[in-house]
Motif scaffolding. Structure first.
Motif, short mmCIF file in Angstrom:
data_model
loop_
_atom_site.label_atom_id
_atom_site.label_comp_id
_atom_site.label_asym_id
_atom_site.label_seq_id
_atom_site.Cartn_x
_atom_site.Cartn_y
_atom_site.Cartn_z
N ALA A 175 0.96 -1.26 0.18
CA ALA A 175 -0.04 -0.03 -0.23
C ALA A 175 1.03 1.65 -0.09
O ALA A 175 0.31 2.52 -0.41
CB ALA A 175 -0.96 -0.03 1.26
N ASP A 215 0.54 3.36 -2.82
CA ASP A 215 -0.68 4.00 -3.32
C ASP A 215 -1.55 5.09 -2.03
O ASP A 215 -2.09 6.42 -2.94
CB ASP A 215 -1.85 2.67 -2.08
CG ASP A 215 -1.91 1.37 -3.68
OD1 ASP A 215 -1.52 1.19 -4.33
OD2 ASP A 215 -2.69 0.23 -2.52
N SER A 216 0.28 5.21 -1.29
CA SER A 216 -0.22 6.27 -0.76
C SER A 216 0.08 7.43 -1.35
O SER A 216 0.21 8.85 -0.70
CB SER A 216 0.40 6.65 0.68
OG SER A 216 2.45 6.18 -0.34
N PRO A 272 -6.66 7.71 -0.71
CA PRO A 272 -7.38 6.46 -0.37
C PRO A 272 -8.98 6.72 -1.41
O PRO A 272 -9.65 7.51 -1.09
CB PRO A 272 -7.66 6.40 0.79
CG PRO A 272 -7.96 7.62 1.30
CD PRO A 272 -6.63 8.34 0.48
N ASP A 273 -9.55 5.28 -1.23
CA ASP A 273 -10.86 5.50 -1.99
C ASP A 273 -12.63 5.74 -1.36
O ASP A 273 -12.03 5.25 0.40
CB ASP A 273 -11.72 4.35 -2.24
CG ASP A 273 -12.91 4.00 -2.57
OD1 ASP A 273 -13.24 5.45 -2.82
OD2 ASP A 273 -13.71 3.44 -3.11
N TRP A 295 -12.45 10.98 3.56
CA TRP A 295 -10.71 9.78 3.57
C TRP A 295 -10.23 9.69 5.13
O TRP A 295 -9.31 9.73 5.38
CB TRP A 295 -9.90 10.86 2.90
CG TRP A 295 -10.40 11.12 1.84
CD1 TRP A 295 -10.68 10.25 0.89
CD2 TRP A 295 -9.89 12.36 1.41
NE1 TRP A 295 -10.75 11.15 -0.75
CE2 TRP A 295 -10.92 12.08 -0.22
CE3 TRP A 295 -10.52 13.88 2.15
CZ2 TRP A 295 -10.85 13.40 -0.69
CZ3 TRP A 295 -10.28 14.94 1.67
CH2 TRP A 295 -10.94 14.42 -0.68
N CYS A 344 -5.13 4.26 3.03
CA CYS A 344 -4.79 3.07 1.93
C CYS A 344 -4.47 1.96 2.65
O CYS A 344 -4.73 0.81 2.81
CB CYS A 344 -4.05 3.90 1.27
SG CYS A 344 -2.12 4.17 1.19
N GLN A 365 -6.62 0.08 4.57
CA GLN A 365 -8.04 -0.41 3.77
C GLN A 365 -7.31 -1.76 3.06
O GLN A 365 -8.29 -2.57 3.59
CB GLN A 365 -8.49 0.46 2.80
CG GLN A 365 -9.57 1.72 3.10
CD GLN A 365 -9.82 2.72 1.97
OE1 GLN A 365 -9.93 2.36 0.84
NE2 GLN A 365 -9.95 3.81 1.84
#
Length: 345
Positions: A38, A41-42, A46-47, A235, A239, A242
Motif C-alpha cells: 500500500a 497507493d499513498s 484513498p477511496d 478519507w 490506503c 483499507q
C-alpha cells in the motif's frame, strides 16, 4: 488528557507490554505484505467509499455490504455515534471500557452508571432492566466485557435487546474482542431483528494491527447508519487501513488458530496467577482481570513489564489488574516476575 487505555510504551521503558490486549500471534503475514504494497497507493487519495473493503468484510461476515460503516478504529465510531444521536441519557454498566464515557461525555449526555456485583464477577444482572426506563435514550454494552473478559449469557442478552426495542432505546454493543473468545453469543447474525442496535467491532485486537486503526459498525437501519456515517470525516480510512482490512478478511484460519492458542495460554496464566495467591476472574477473552495481594504496577514497570492498572475503572479499586494473554515464554516471564514481587513482600 488522562490516559484511558493501556499500551503506553512511549513514556515507559518496556520490554513486555501486557497492558494492551492484542492477539498474541501478532498480525498475519498477508496483512504485513498488504501494508508494504500500500506504500505506492499513498501517492493517491484513498477511496472515500472504501468499496473493496466493504465487499471483503461483507464476504467475511456474510452480511450485505451496505450494512457496514467503517471507522478509524472503534473509538472513532463511538464518537460518531455519540454525535449522530446526541442522547440525553445513557446507561453504562460498570466496570467497563472508559472510552464509552469519554465519547458520550463529549456530547454532554447524562451518564447513568450501573455498578455490577463483584460476587457475580461483574456481570450485569436483572437490576439493569429496572434502570432501562422510557426516559433512557441509549445503552452501551460490551460482550465480552473489558476489563473482565466475561461473556453475557445468550438468553440475558436477547431479553435485554427485546426490552430496549420495546422501550425505543438505542443499544451500542461492543464486540471488539468476540472473535478471540472461545464460545459466546454474537449478535452478528441476529442484528437485523434489532434496528436500534449498533454493533461495533475492530480489526485491532483480532489481527494485531492497533497502529493501523480500523473498526466497523453493523446496523440494519439505513437511516441510522447514514446519520453515523455523516459524522465521520472525509478519507477517514487510509490506503493502509483499507488494504490491511481486505487482507484480514481472508484470514479465517488465522483466527481459528489464535483462539486455540489463547484458550490454552489463558488457562496456563490463570492457574499460575491463582497459585501466586491472586484472585482471577473467569474471562473467556484474550486477557484476564485479577486481584493481587500486593501492588504490581510500579514493581513490574521497574522490570520492564507494562501491565494495566485497573484502579481507574469505575467499580474497581486498588489491587485490580488486567493482563493480556501472551505466548508461553512471555506468560512465564510475567508469572515469574509477579512471583518475585509477591514473595519479596
Amino acid at each position: 488528557m488522562q490516559a484511558i487505555h493501556g499500551g503506553d510504551i512511549y513514556r515507559n521503558q518496556v520490554t513486555l507490554d501486557v497492558s494492551s490486549s492484542i492477539n498474541p500471534l501478532g498480525m498475519p503475514e498477508s496483512v504485513r505484505q498488504a501494508l508494504f504494497s500500500a506504500v505506492e497507493d499513498s501517492l493517491c487519495y484513498p477511496d472515500p467509499l472504501a468499496k473493496d473493503l466493504h465487499r471483503a468484510v461483507a464476504g467475511m461476515l456474510d452480511v450485505p455490504p451496505e450494512t457496514l460503516v467503517f471507522g478509524n478504529g472503534a473509538s472513532e465510531l463511538f464518537l460518531a455515534i455519540a454525535n449522530a444521536l446526541r442522547p440525553r441519557k445513557v446507561v453504562l454498566p460498570v466496570p467497563s471500557f472508559l472510552g464509552y464515557e469519554y465519547a458520550f461525555g463529549a456530547v454532554g449526555s447524562e451518564l447513568v452508571f450501573v455498578k455490577t456485583r463483584q460476587e457475580n464477577h461483574f456481570v450485569p444482572d436483572e437490576r439493569l432492566f429496572s434502570v432501562l426506563t422510557a426516559d433512557v435514550d441509549l445503552l452501551v454494552l460490551a460482550n465480552p466485557n473489558n476489563p473482565t473478559g466475561i461473556l453475557l449469557p445468550k438468553d440475558f442478552l436477547y431479553r435485554l435487546l427485546c426490552h430496549c426495542r420495546e422501550k425505543q432505546i438505542f443499544v451500542v454493543l461492543d464486540e471488539c474482542f468476540m472473535e478471540l473468545c472461545d464460545g459466546g453469543y454474537s449478535l452478528l447474525k441476529a442484528h437485523s431483528a434489532f434496528p436500534q442496535l449498533l454493533l461495533v467491532r475492530a480489526f485491532t485486537k483480532s489481527f494485531g494491527i492497533p497502529g493501523v486503526r480500523l473498526g466497523y459498525l453493523l446496523c440494519a437501519d439505513p437511516v441510522l447508519r447514514e446519520r453515523v456515517w455523516h459524522q465521520l470525516p472525509e478519507w477517514n480510512l487510509s490506503c493502509f487501513s483499507q488494504a490491511a482490512g481486505c487482507a484480514c478478511a481472508k484470514e479465517g484460519a488465522f483466527l481459528e488458530k489464535s483462539v486455540r492458542i489463547i484458550q490454552q495460554e489463558r488457562q496456563f496464566l490463570s492457574a499460575g496467577l491463582q497459585a501466586l495467591g491472586c484472585t482471577v476472574y473467569p474471562g473467556q477473552a484474550n486477557f484476564l482481570l485479577f486481584e493481587s495481594p500486593v501492588p504490581l504496577y510500579e514493581p513490574l514497570l521497574e522490570r520492564g513489564i507494562l501491565i494495566r492498572d485497573c484502579e481507574n475503572f469505575r467499580g474497581l479499586s486498588r489491587g485490580f489488574y488486567r493482563t493480556a494473554v501472551r505466548k508461553r515464554k512471555e506468560n512465564q516471564r510475567l508469572l515469574q516476575e509477579i512471583g518475585a514481587i509477591i514473595w519479596k513482600k
